[in-house]
Design an enzyme around this catalytic site. Sequence first.
Site, PDB file in Angstrom:
ATOM      1  N   ASP A 111     -10.606   2.792   4.380  1.00  0.00           N
ATOM      2  CA  ASP A 111     -10.898   1.369   4.185  1.00  0.00           C
ATOM      3  C   ASP A 111     -12.399   1.143   4.041  1.00  0.00           C
ATOM      4  O   ASP A 111     -12.840   0.075   3.632  1.00  0.00           O
ATOM      5  CB  ASP A 111     -10.395   0.547   5.400  1.00  0.00           C
ATOM      6  CG  ASP A 111      -9.163  -0.286   5.055  1.00  0.00           C
ATOM      7  OD1 ASP A 111      -8.929  -0.540   3.856  1.00  0.00           O
ATOM      8  OD2 ASP A 111      -8.453  -0.696   5.996  1.00  0.00           O
TER       9      ASP A 111
ATOM     10  N   LYS B 261       0.839  -1.201   0.000  1.00  0.00           N
ATOM     11  CA  LYS B 261       0.000   0.000   0.000  1.00  0.00           C
ATOM     12  C   LYS B 261       0.878   1.257   0.000  1.00  0.00           C
ATOM     13  O   LYS B 261       0.610   2.219  -0.715  1.00  0.00           O
ATOM     14  CB  LYS B 261      -0.938  -0.016   1.214  1.00  0.00           C
ATOM     15  CG  LYS B 261      -2.048  -1.056   1.064  1.00  0.00           C
ATOM     16  CD  LYS B 261      -2.791  -1.374   2.363  1.00  0.00           C
ATOM     17  CE  LYS B 261      -3.744  -2.549   2.139  1.00  0.00           C
ATOM     18  NZ  LYS B 261      -4.411  -3.018   3.354  1.00  0.00           N
TER      19      LYS B 261
ATOM     20  N   GLN C  16      -4.303  -1.880   9.701  1.00  0.00           N
ATOM     21  CA  GLN C  16      -4.262  -3.184   9.036  1.00  0.00           C
ATOM     22  C   GLN C  16      -4.826  -4.273   9.942  1.00  0.00           C
ATOM     23  O   GLN C  16      -4.422  -4.410  11.097  1.00  0.00           O
ATOM     24  CB  GLN C  16      -2.805  -3.506   8.644  1.00  0.00           C
ATOM     25  CG  GLN C  16      -2.636  -4.788   7.851  1.00  0.00           C
ATOM     26  CD  GLN C  16      -3.259  -4.719   6.450  1.00  0.00           C
ATOM     27  OE1 GLN C  16      -3.170  -3.707   5.764  1.00  0.00           O
ATOM     28  NE2 GLN C  16      -3.895  -5.798   6.039  1.00  0.00           N
TER      29      GLN C  16
END
Length: 292
Positions: free
Chosen positions: A122, A55, A99
């Site tokens: 997200d 990412k 994460q």
Amino acid sequence: MATPLILDGKRCGDALKAEIAQGARKVGDRRGRPPHLAAVLVGDDGASRTYVEAKVKACAKVGFRSSLIELPASITEDDLLDKVRALNADADLDGFIVQLPLPTHIDADRVINTIDPRKDVDGFHPVNVGNMVLGLPGFLPATPSGICELLKYYQVGTEGRHCVVVGRSNIVGTPMSILMSRNTYPGNCTVTLAHSRTKDLGSITRQADILVVAIGKPGFITGDMVKEGAVVVDVGIHRIPDTGRKSGYRLVGDVDHASVTARCSAITPVPGGVGPMTITSLLLNTLLACSS
Ligand code: NDP
């Protein structure tokens, strides 16, 4: 069946990244700094580190600033929540992700619920999930929205088709089922959402014109479970030990590609299918965060 079309997430992702880079330049010109995404990595799980580093690398590719925030696996939930609040308040930061999975002593829902929805790139916060369900503007969850972008790129017809989603997680299966049933393109499917309690799964998956598999079991969906000519999206990603490779492992999905390829009309590869699209969606969401 002829060789299926490969739904190449890298190719589609690269095409979208060129547009995102253009958008990033415009943001930079307008406010004097590029989009800025931060990724929080708790602990040192190998797979999570690989995803987070991918990412960060993708940010550099499109001219975003990125920050990797590494925290020890031993961090307390309260300390992690404080960190999240600090990132919410950081005016220099447009969006951030934490994460998953998190160490078991930390309640992931509490962490997600603490993220400012305006920075939740997200798309996991209940406010963004609610907006998605209602079809209102907001951040779409990265993996399902990346799959939609991929279907769009390859002009896969969806209207009136039967989409079967296998797996009902909050981050993949459930939102995927919602996006495919929306009155838009891609969407307008008749959707079936299957899970571990579904009886005779094969009889359901064999009805799918579009089959999205996100169950976390390597090679679980085999050719006999797939309708001839179906479009198959394999979300799963697993490291399988492979002494023949320098890395010591190879990546496989939830779909047994050897048997399914012979029956489907199109399929996402693993790696190089859904994975790159998830990252691309994250970048799209971050760019969107800069416009609010
Ligand atoms: P979860 O483990 O959160 O959810 C798995 C789902 O699959 C559950 O709903 C479970 O049902 C269902 N399931 C499990 N076994 C079966 C079975 N035998 N038959 C039918 N349904 C079953 O997984 P995620 O959604 O987070 O991830 C799924 C996979 O996708 C993983 O391999 C993950 O690594 C990968 N992934 C890949 C991403 C990418 O970018 N490529 C992004 C995110 C995930 P129940 O609810 O009843 O337990």
